[in-house]
Design a protein around this motif. Structure first.
Motif, PDB file in Angstrom:
ATOM      1  N   GLU A 116       0.834  -1.210   0.000  1.00 53.07           N
ATOM      2  CA  GLU A 116       0.000   0.000   0.000  1.00 53.07           C
ATOM      3  C   GLU A 116       0.868   1.260   0.000  1.00 53.07           C
ATOM      4  O   GLU A 116       0.508   2.268  -0.614  1.00 53.07           O
ATOM      5  CB  GLU A 116      -0.943  -0.002   1.201  1.00 53.07           C
ATOM      6  CG  GLU A 116      -1.852   1.201   1.285  1.00 53.07           C
ATOM      7  CD  GLU A 116      -2.858   1.338   0.146  1.00 53.07           C
ATOM      8  OE1 GLU A 116      -3.519   2.392   0.072  1.00 53.07           O
ATOM      9  OE2 GLU A 116      -3.001   0.405  -0.673  1.00 53.07           O
ATOM     10  N   THR A 117       2.017   1.215   0.654  1.00 51.51           N
ATOM     11  CA  THR A 117       2.926   2.366   0.654  1.00 51.51           C
ATOM     12  C   THR A 117       3.419   2.636  -0.767  1.00 51.51           C
ATOM     13  O   THR A 117       3.434   3.782  -1.213  1.00 51.51           O
ATOM     14  CB  THR A 117       4.102   2.127   1.622  1.00 51.51           C
ATOM     15  OG1 THR A 117       3.584   1.883   2.940  1.00 51.51           O
ATOM     16  CG2 THR A 117       5.046   3.318   1.670  1.00 51.51           C
ATOM     17  N   ALA A 118       3.775   1.591  -1.487  1.00 52.31           N
ATOM     18  CA  ALA A 118       4.210   1.743  -2.881  1.00 52.31           C
ATOM     19  C   ALA A 118       3.074   2.262  -3.753  1.00 52.31           C
ATOM     20  O   ALA A 118       3.294   3.088  -4.642  1.00 52.31           O
ATOM     21  CB  ALA A 118       4.739   0.417  -3.417  1.00 52.31           C
ATOM     22  N   ARG A 119       1.854   1.793  -3.507  1.00 58.40           N
ATOM     23  CA  ARG A 119       0.700   2.272  -4.274  1.00 58.40           C
ATOM     24  C   ARG A 119       0.463   3.756  -4.022  1.00 58.40           C
ATOM     25  O   ARG A 119       0.216   4.529  -4.951  1.00 58.40           O
ATOM     26  CB  ARG A 119      -0.553   1.474  -3.912  1.00 58.40           C
ATOM     27  CG  ARG A 119      -1.728   1.775  -4.856  1.00 58.40           C
ATOM     28  CD  ARG A 119      -3.072   1.384  -4.269  1.00 58.40           C
ATOM     29  NE  ARG A 119      -3.427   2.140  -3.084  1.00 58.40           N
ATOM     30  CZ  ARG A 119      -3.843   3.405  -3.078  1.00 58.40           C
ATOM     31  NH1 ARG A 119      -3.928   4.091  -4.196  1.00 58.40           N
ATOM     32  NH2 ARG A 119      -4.156   4.000  -1.946  1.00 58.40           N
ATOM     33  N   ILE A 120       0.576   4.175  -2.768  1.00 60.74           N
ATOM     34  CA  ILE A 120       0.401   5.590  -2.420  1.00 60.74           C
ATOM     35  C   ILE A 120       1.479   6.425  -3.105  1.00 60.74           C
ATOM     36  O   ILE A 120       1.188   7.489  -3.670  1.00 60.74           O
ATOM     37  CB  ILE A 120       0.430   5.778  -0.892  1.00 60.74           C
ATOM     38  CG1 ILE A 120      -0.816   5.147  -0.264  1.00 60.74           C
ATOM     39  CG2 ILE A 120       0.537   7.254  -0.520  1.00 60.74           C
ATOM     40  CD1 ILE A 120      -0.757   5.026   1.259  1.00 60.74           C
ATOM     41  N   GLN A 121       2.711   5.942  -3.081  1.00 60.07           N
ATOM     42  CA  GLN A 121       3.803   6.670  -3.730  1.00 60.07           C
ATOM     43  C   GLN A 121       3.515   6.838  -5.219  1.00 60.07           C
ATOM     44  O   GLN A 121       3.685   7.923  -5.773  1.00 60.07           O
ATOM     45  CB  GLN A 121       5.122   5.947  -3.519  1.00 60.07           C
ATOM     46  CG  GLN A 121       6.283   6.671  -4.177  1.00 60.07           C
ATOM     47  CD  GLN A 121       7.584   5.929  -4.026  1.00 60.07           C
ATOM     48  OE1 GLN A 121       7.606   4.704  -3.940  1.00 60.07           O
ATOM     49  NE2 GLN A 121       8.676   6.658  -3.999  1.00 60.07           N
ATOM     50  N   ASP A 122       3.077   5.782  -5.873  1.00 58.71           N
ATOM     51  CA  ASP A 122       2.751   5.868  -7.292  1.00 58.71           C
ATOM     52  C   ASP A 122       1.630   6.875  -7.533  1.00 58.71           C
ATOM     53  O   ASP A 122       1.668   7.632  -8.508  1.00 58.71           O
ATOM     54  CB  ASP A 122       2.363   4.489  -7.834  1.00 58.71           C
ATOM     55  CG  ASP A 122       2.173   4.515  -9.335  1.00 58.71           C
ATOM     56  OD1 ASP A 122       3.110   4.930 -10.050  1.00 58.71           O
ATOM     57  OD2 ASP A 122       1.071   4.141  -9.796  1.00 58.71           O
ATOM     58  N   THR A 123       0.658   6.914  -6.650  1.00 58.83           N
ATOM     59  CA  THR A 123      -0.435   7.890  -6.755  1.00 58.83           C
ATOM     60  C   THR A 123       0.109   9.310  -6.685  1.00 58.83           C
ATOM     61  O   THR A 123      -0.312  10.186  -7.451  1.00 58.83           O
ATOM     62  CB  THR A 123      -1.476   7.653  -5.637  1.00 58.83           C
ATOM     63  OG1 THR A 123      -2.007   6.336  -5.781  1.00 58.83           O
ATOM     64  CG2 THR A 123      -2.599   8.660  -5.688  1.00 58.83           C
ATOM     65  N   TYR A 124       1.050   9.555  -5.766  1.00 59.82           N
ATOM     66  CA  TYR A 124       1.658  10.890  -5.644  1.00 59.82           C
ATOM     67  C   TYR A 124       2.406  11.262  -6.917  1.00 59.82           C
ATOM     68  O   TYR A 124       2.299  12.388  -7.407  1.00 59.82           O
ATOM     69  CB  TYR A 124       2.633  10.948  -4.468  1.00 59.82           C
ATOM     70  CG  TYR A 124       2.017  10.823  -3.097  1.00 59.82           C
ATOM     71  CD1 TYR A 124       0.693  11.153  -2.842  1.00 59.82           C
ATOM     72  CD2 TYR A 124       2.781  10.374  -2.031  1.00 59.82           C
ATOM     73  CE1 TYR A 124       0.145  11.033  -1.579  1.00 59.82           C
ATOM     74  CE2 TYR A 124       2.247  10.255  -0.755  1.00 59.82           C
ATOM     75  CZ  TYR A 124       0.927  10.592  -0.533  1.00 59.82           C
ATOM     76  OH  TYR A 124       0.414  10.476   0.720  1.00 59.82           O
ATOM     77  N   VAL A 125       3.171  10.318  -7.464  1.00 64.77           N
ATOM     78  CA  VAL A 125       3.942  10.586  -8.674  1.00 64.77           C
ATOM     79  C   VAL A 125       2.995  10.907  -9.834  1.00 64.77           C
ATOM     80  O   VAL A 125       3.195  11.885 -10.568  1.00 64.77           O
ATOM     81  CB  VAL A 125       4.869   9.404  -9.023  1.00 64.77           C
ATOM     82  CG1 VAL A 125       5.461   9.548 -10.423  1.00 64.77           C
ATOM     83  CG2 VAL A 125       5.975   9.270  -7.981  1.00 64.77           C
ATOM     84  N   GLN A 126       1.964  10.101 -10.006  1.00 63.68           N
ATOM     85  CA  GLN A 126       1.020  10.326 -11.105  1.00 63.68           C
ATOM     86  C   GLN A 126       0.286  11.661 -10.942  1.00 63.68           C
ATOM     87  O   GLN A 126       0.055  12.371 -11.924  1.00 63.68           O
ATOM     88  CB  GLN A 126       0.038   9.165 -11.218  1.00 63.68           C
ATOM     89  CG  GLN A 126       0.703   7.848 -11.611  1.00 63.68           C
ATOM     90  CD  GLN A 126       1.599   7.973 -12.833  1.00 63.68           C
ATOM     91  OE1 GLN A 126       1.245   8.577 -13.831  1.00 63.68           O
ATOM     92  NE2 GLN A 126       2.786   7.401 -12.743  1.00 63.68           N
ATOM     93  N   ALA A 127      -0.075  12.011  -9.715  1.00 65.17           N
ATOM     94  CA  ALA A 127      -0.742  13.303  -9.465  1.00 65.17           C
ATOM     95  C   ALA A 127       0.196  14.463  -9.778  1.00 65.17           C
ATOM     96  O   ALA A 127      -0.227  15.476 -10.345  1.00 65.17           O
ATOM     97  CB  ALA A 127      -1.224  13.371  -8.021  1.00 65.17           C
ATOM     98  N   ALA A 128       1.475  14.314  -9.433  1.00 64.93           N
ATOM     99  CA  ALA A 128       2.450  15.371  -9.714  1.00 64.93           C
ATOM    100  C   ALA A 128       2.604  15.573 -11.216  1.00 64.93           C
ATOM    101  O   ALA A 128       2.585  16.708 -11.714  1.00 64.93           O
ATOM    102  CB  ALA A 128       3.790  15.036  -9.062  1.00 64.93           C
TER     103      ALA A 128
END
Length: 167
Positions: A116-128
């Motif tokens: 889930e931490t990796a999924r959240i990180q990917d979400t942040y990158v995609q949002a950026a």
């Protein structure tokens, strides 16, 4: 940082597309200039062994899940760029999480390894990237206006003031 740059289509190691700002020699000179400008210490991070830089970013996300992201990230950056702590690895991250945020190792390590931490990180990158970010530091003011680079902090300040005035 690297994830955003890569997701935006750049390769910081190969300077693709070609940009002088990505040349390692120029980047070191620029970092030294900004350190002098801001009156902050700077150590050449090439002396720090970072076995897995993306893992360091993941550790910041893990700390954020404990509401300690900013405290952790500041301490990690100080350890690497000021104190020159090496290697910058999981053991360093676990120690910093414990010492600066009070996150005990038996809690932090599982959060670091949690998918889930990796999924959240990917979400942040995609949002950026969706907000127009192509590198770091990038700032998105009020979710609408992206400002890139610490040399553009006066522009960010102006955008925030204008947004406040507009209500």
């Amino acid at each position: 940082a690297r994830a955003i740059i890569k997701a935006a289509g750049y390769d910081i190691e190969q300077a693709v597309p070609h940009s002088g700002q990505f040349r390692p020699d120029y980047r070191r000179t620029d970092l030294a200039r900004f350190a002098r400008l801001y009156g902050v210490p700077l150590r050449d991070y090439k002396d720090v062994v970072m076995p897995n830089p993306p893992r360091l970013a993941l550790a910041c996300v893990a700390a954020r899940r404990f509401d300690a992201g900013q405290v952790f990230a500041r301490a990690l950056m100080k350890a690497i760029f000021v104190d020159g702590v090496s290697p910058a690895d999981d053991a360093l991250c676990i120690r910093i999480a414990n010492d600066t945020a009070g996150i005990e190792p038996h809690l932090f390590q599982p959060m670091l390894d949690d998918p889930e931490t990796a999924r959240i990180q990917d979400t942040y990158v995609q949002a950026a990237v969706a907000a127009g970010c192509f590198g770091v530091p990038s700032f998105v003011e009020n979710g609408t206006e992206m400002v890139f680079g610490n040399d553009r902090l006066p522009l960010l300040r102006q955008a925030v003031l204008e947004a406040k005035q507009a209500g």
